[in-house]
Enzyme design. Structure first.
Site, PDB file in Angstrom:
ATOM      1  N   TYR A   1       2.142   6.689  16.092  1.00 20.37           N
ATOM      2  CA  TYR A   1       2.969   6.105  15.366  1.00 20.37           C
ATOM      3  C   TYR A   1       4.253   6.949  15.935  1.00 20.37           C
ATOM      4  O   TYR A   1       5.319   5.760  15.093  1.00 20.37           O
ATOM      5  CB  TYR A   1       3.852   5.682  14.321  1.00 20.37           C
ATOM      6  CG  TYR A   1       2.523   5.091  13.532  1.00 20.37           C
ATOM      7  CD1 TYR A   1       1.546   3.766  13.617  1.00 20.37           C
ATOM      8  CD2 TYR A   1       1.184   5.284  12.263  1.00 20.37           C
ATOM      9  CE1 TYR A   1       0.340   3.465  13.970  1.00 20.37           C
ATOM     10  CE2 TYR A   1       0.341   4.690  11.732  1.00 20.37           C
ATOM     11  CZ  TYR A   1      -0.055   4.229  12.312  1.00 20.37           C
ATOM     12  OH  TYR A   1      -1.579   3.391  12.087  1.00 20.37           O
TER      13      TYR A   1
ATOM     14  N   CYS B   1      -7.062  20.531  18.693  1.00 18.60           N
ATOM     15  CA  CYS B   1      -6.956  20.235  20.257  1.00 18.60           C
ATOM     16  C   CYS B   1      -5.919  19.625  20.895  1.00 18.60           C
ATOM     17  O   CYS B   1      -7.177  19.006  21.511  1.00 18.60           O
ATOM     18  CB  CYS B   1      -8.415  20.861  20.664  1.00 18.60           C
ATOM     19  SG  CYS B   1      -8.998  22.265  19.560  1.00 18.60           S
ATOM     20  N   GLU B   2      -4.782  19.304  20.570  1.00 16.59           N
ATOM     21  CA  GLU B   2      -4.532  17.976  20.995  1.00 16.59           C
ATOM     22  C   GLU B   2      -3.079  18.402  21.277  1.00 16.59           C
ATOM     23  O   GLU B   2      -1.907  18.816  20.229  1.00 16.59           O
ATOM     24  CB  GLU B   2      -4.796  16.768  20.160  1.00 16.59           C
ATOM     25  CG  GLU B   2      -6.081  16.279  20.013  1.00 16.59           C
ATOM     26  CD  GLU B   2      -6.668  15.262  21.539  1.00 16.59           C
ATOM     27  OE1 GLU B   2      -5.604  14.576  21.960  1.00 16.59           O
ATOM     28  OE2 GLU B   2      -7.950  15.680  21.076  1.00 16.59           O
TER      29      GLU B   2
ATOM     30  N   ARG C   1      -0.544   9.963  11.631  1.00 20.19           N
ATOM     31  CA  ARG C   1      -0.026   9.240  11.737  1.00 20.19           C
ATOM     32  C   ARG C   1       1.353  10.015  12.925  1.00 20.19           C
ATOM     33  O   ARG C   1       1.902   9.063  13.671  1.00 20.19           O
ATOM     34  CB  ARG C   1       1.413   9.143  10.356  1.00 20.19           C
ATOM     35  CG  ARG C   1      -0.232   8.555   9.017  1.00 20.19           C
ATOM     36  CD  ARG C   1       1.087   7.720   7.892  1.00 20.19           C
ATOM     37  NE  ARG C   1       1.634   6.898   8.652  1.00 20.19           N
ATOM     38  CZ  ARG C   1       2.427   7.043   8.836  1.00 20.19           C
ATOM     39  NH1 ARG C   1       3.462   8.594   8.194  1.00 20.19           N
ATOM     40  NH2 ARG C   1       3.790   5.867   8.818  1.00 20.19           N
TER      41      ARG C   1
ATOM     42  N   TYR D   1      -1.663   7.069   4.253  1.00 27.04           N
ATOM     43  CA  TYR D   1      -2.373   6.596   5.110  1.00 27.04           C
ATOM     44  C   TYR D   1      -2.308   7.916   5.886  1.00 27.04           C
ATOM     45  O   TYR D   1      -1.902   7.926   7.238  1.00 27.04           O
ATOM     46  CB  TYR D   1      -2.163   5.880   6.458  1.00 27.04           C
ATOM     47  CG  TYR D   1      -1.434   4.248   6.064  1.00 27.04           C
ATOM     48  CD1 TYR D   1      -3.135   3.313   6.163  1.00 27.04           C
ATOM     49  CD2 TYR D   1      -0.338   3.810   5.110  1.00 27.04           C
ATOM     50  CE1 TYR D   1      -2.338   1.949   5.833  1.00 27.04           C
ATOM     51  CE2 TYR D   1      -0.277   2.341   4.818  1.00 27.04           C
ATOM     52  CZ  TYR D   1      -1.705   1.370   4.949  1.00 27.04           C
ATOM     53  OH  TYR D   1      -1.378  -0.056   4.389  1.00 27.04           O
TER      54      TYR D   1
ATOM     55  N   GLY E   1       0.497  -1.449  -0.104  1.00 26.82           N
ATOM     56  CA  GLY E   1       0.110  -0.271  -0.471  1.00 26.82           C
ATOM     57  C   GLY E   1       0.815   1.140  -0.110  1.00 26.82           C
ATOM     58  O   GLY E   1       1.319   1.929  -0.668  1.00 26.82           O
ATOM     59  N   ARG E   2       1.631   1.320   1.151  1.00 24.30           N
ATOM     60  CA  ARG E   2       2.185   2.685   1.685  1.00 24.30           C
ATOM     61  C   ARG E   2       3.504   2.847   0.330  1.00 24.30           C
ATOM     62  O   ARG E   2       3.313   3.447  -0.024  1.00 24.30           O
ATOM     63  CB  ARG E   2       3.062   2.668   2.496  1.00 24.30           C
ATOM     64  CG  ARG E   2       4.187   3.587   3.387  1.00 24.30           C
ATOM     65  CD  ARG E   2       4.461   3.321   4.129  1.00 24.30           C
ATOM     66  NE  ARG E   2       4.439   2.165   5.344  1.00 24.30           N
ATOM     67  CZ  ARG E   2       3.050   3.150   6.106  1.00 24.30           C
ATOM     68  NH1 ARG E   2       3.228   3.905   6.642  1.00 24.30           N
ATOM     69  NH2 ARG E   2       2.806   2.062   6.815  1.00 24.30           N
TER      70      ARG E   2
HETATM   71  C1  LIG Z   1      -2.926  -6.914   4.862  1.00 26.36           C
HETATM   72  C2  LIG Z   1      -2.465  -5.972   5.028  1.00 26.36           C
HETATM   73  N1  LIG Z   1      -1.855  -5.955   3.538  1.00 26.36           N
HETATM   74  C3  LIG Z   1      -1.347  -5.106   2.577  1.00 26.36           C
HETATM   75  C4  LIG Z   1      -1.108  -4.214   3.623  1.00 26.36           C
HETATM   76  C5  LIG Z   1      -0.408  -2.940   3.622  1.00 26.36           C
HETATM   77  O1  LIG Z   1       0.507  -2.517   4.177  1.00 26.36           O
HETATM   78  P1  LIG Z   1       1.448  -1.467   3.546  1.00 26.36           P
HETATM   79  O2  LIG Z   1       0.745  -0.163   3.266  1.00 26.36           O
HETATM   80  O3  LIG Z   1       2.670  -0.915   4.715  1.00 26.36           O
HETATM   81  O4  LIG Z   1       1.969  -2.287   2.724  1.00 26.36           O
HETATM   82  C6  LIG Z   1      -1.701  -3.875   5.222  1.00 26.36           C
HETATM   83  C7  LIG Z   1      -1.774  -2.880   6.548  1.00 26.36           C
HETATM   84  O5  LIG Z   1      -1.667  -2.350   6.840  1.00 26.36           O
HETATM   85  C8  LIG Z   1      -2.650  -4.688   5.458  1.00 26.36           C
HETATM   86  O6  LIG Z   1      -3.046  -4.629   6.559  1.00 26.36           O
END
Ligand SMILES: Cc1ncc(COP(=O)(O)O)c(C=O)c1O
Length: 445
Positions: free
Chosen positions: A329, A356-357, A325, A385, A288-289
């Protein structure tokens, strides 16, 4: 190129013209004037280029490469990945709807989640997704029921919690004995799931799945997980089960600041290749990231600058509402002034949000030039994210999102108004007095 900032944290199309940063050939000041701030700017060439890099890296392994929609579920971004030939990992009915709007074929989508609702399972079966990734026994029983009731069959993968615990922030770690995700292959729960699948006439096990966490910097983790899952897949012969697909999830680390370590798809492919050689099993990955983070830049306007106990605080018009984030984290970012990227820094500053945090600090101790009210501040590597985790805390509308390419910008997400944010709110006396009208609006019953 852009002075002081390395290309490794900026979108591919970033350029500097007379001290001003442009993305996709668009001047950031002009984008701010046109769309307002905070504004999330996505660079189409970077999204497309990352998708192609990932596909190329895994082509020799014939791997299924999906985008994990949770990183950025904006339909306009999903559409680019669909056109680039990626499959999709969705995690809710909402993400399935975003995928539908982006024209993904159901057969290109798999559904995750450790607590899917009955409605989500029904929808998955109805759509005929590539697979439902089953997390636990309760879900499996529910899925069986749905299939028996509707007379449909469904392909499933089983989410495995591998034994190793990779080195990352605890909130980003999703493997090991204590993980809330999936089951250990050797556990009682795991055994029960495989036994159930052995006997089921409607659920067809096509694969095993693991995602051990995010921001994984040690690529050898993937080799270990691949080996563990390949071994488990072979062991399932004793249940007469023959899964063919092994997904290793996502989690490839990206650099948020100059010099941060990054994991590339080529490294992951090289790491997992040996575990699959000669097995006939097909690998799958779902980053994803890595696909979206560097493509996005968050653009804010400075509302106030002040000194507090020797610290220079630069307060901007966004913050944890669009980027939780740092608070979630301890994520560390950098920042730049897009109107004068080549101006020399005068010292460190903390870029703080408007919410307000006390924990709403976007960027800590970043070297910035003189900053004043009305200046623009850009935060690179904001494409993952952030928008998908945005909230309307303090009833501040989340940002608009634009896509840039070749000197043009396209609005992907309109900034909601305060009225939009309150559209589903009902005062008690309104519900009594205007009941039928309110009911017609939907959602109350
Ligand atoms: C099941 C699953 N697959 C893939 C991803 C994607 O992770 P990333 O964005 O770190 O590549 C996540 C992220 O939480 C996930 O929960």
């Amino acid at each position: 190129m852009v002075p002081e900032l390395s290309a490794s944290i900026l979108p591919d199309s970033a350029a500097c013209q007379t001290g001003r940063l442009t993305l996709g050939g668009c001047d950031l000041g002009e984008l701010a004037a046109q769309y307002g701030t905070p504004l999330y700017i996505y660079d189409r060439p970077t999204l497309w280029g990352q998708a192609q890099r990932a596909r190329r890296a895994f082509a020799p392994l014939r791997a299924r490469v999906s985008f994990a929609a949770k990183a950025c579920s904006t339909p306009g971004v999903l559409r680019i990945f669909r056109d680039a030939g990626l499959a999709l990992d969705a995690v809710s009915a909402g993400e399935l709807e975003a995928a539908r709007r982006a024209d993904f074929e159901p057969a290109a989508i798999h559904l995750h989640g450790n607590a899917k609702s009955a409605a989500e399972l029904k929808l998955a079966v109805h759509l005929g997704l590539h697979a439902v990734v089953v997390d636990n026994r309760d879900e499996l029983e529910r899925l069986e029921e749905v299939c028996r009731t509707t007379g449909q069959r469904t392909s499933v993968m089983v989410r495995i919690a591998p034994s190793l615990e990779p080195d990352t922030h605890p909130h980003l770690q999703t493997a090991g004995k204590r993980s809330k995700f999936g089951v250990s292959g050797a556990s009682e729960e795991g055994e029960a799931i495989f036994r159930h699948l052995q006997a089921s006439p409607v659920l067809h096990l096509i694969g095993l799945h693991a995602h051990v966490g995010s921001q994984i910097k040690d690529v050898s983790v993937y080799a270990q997980v691949a080996q563990e899952l390949v071994t488990l897949a072979k062991a399932l012969r004793r249940f007469d089960l023959a899964p063919t697909e092994i997904s290793l999830g996502g989690g490839w680390a990206v650099a948020y600041r100059d010099g941060d370590p990054e994991v590339t798809p080529d490294q992951v492919a090289a790491s997992i290749g040996p575990a699959f050689a000669g097995t006939g099993l097909r690998p799958a990955v779902e980053p994803g990231r890595w696909l979206t983070a560097r493509a996005g830049l968050a653009l804010y306007q400075v509302e106030a600058v002040k000194r507090v106990d020797g610290r220079r605080l630069v307060a901007v018009d966004g913050g944890m509402g669009d980027n939780p984030r740092p608070a979630l984290y301890g994520a560390r970012y950098t920042a730049l002034l897009p109107d004068r990227v080549d101006a020399p820094p005068t010292g460190p500053a903390d870029v703080v949000g408007r919410y307000c945090e006390a924990g709403d600090v976007l960027v800590q101790a970043v070297a910035l030039p003189e900053v004043k009210r009305g200046d623009l501040v850009g935060v690179p590597v904001s494409g993952a994210y952030q928008i998908s985790m945005a909230s309307s805390y303090n009833l501040v509308p989340p940002p608009a999102v634009v896509l840039v390419e070749a000197g043009r910008s396209h609005l992907l997400t309109r900034r909601p108004t305060a009225a939009d944010l309150l559209a589903w709110e009902i005062l008690p006396h309104q519900a009594e007095r205007r009941g039928p009208e309110v009911f017609r609006g939907g959602g109350v019953r």
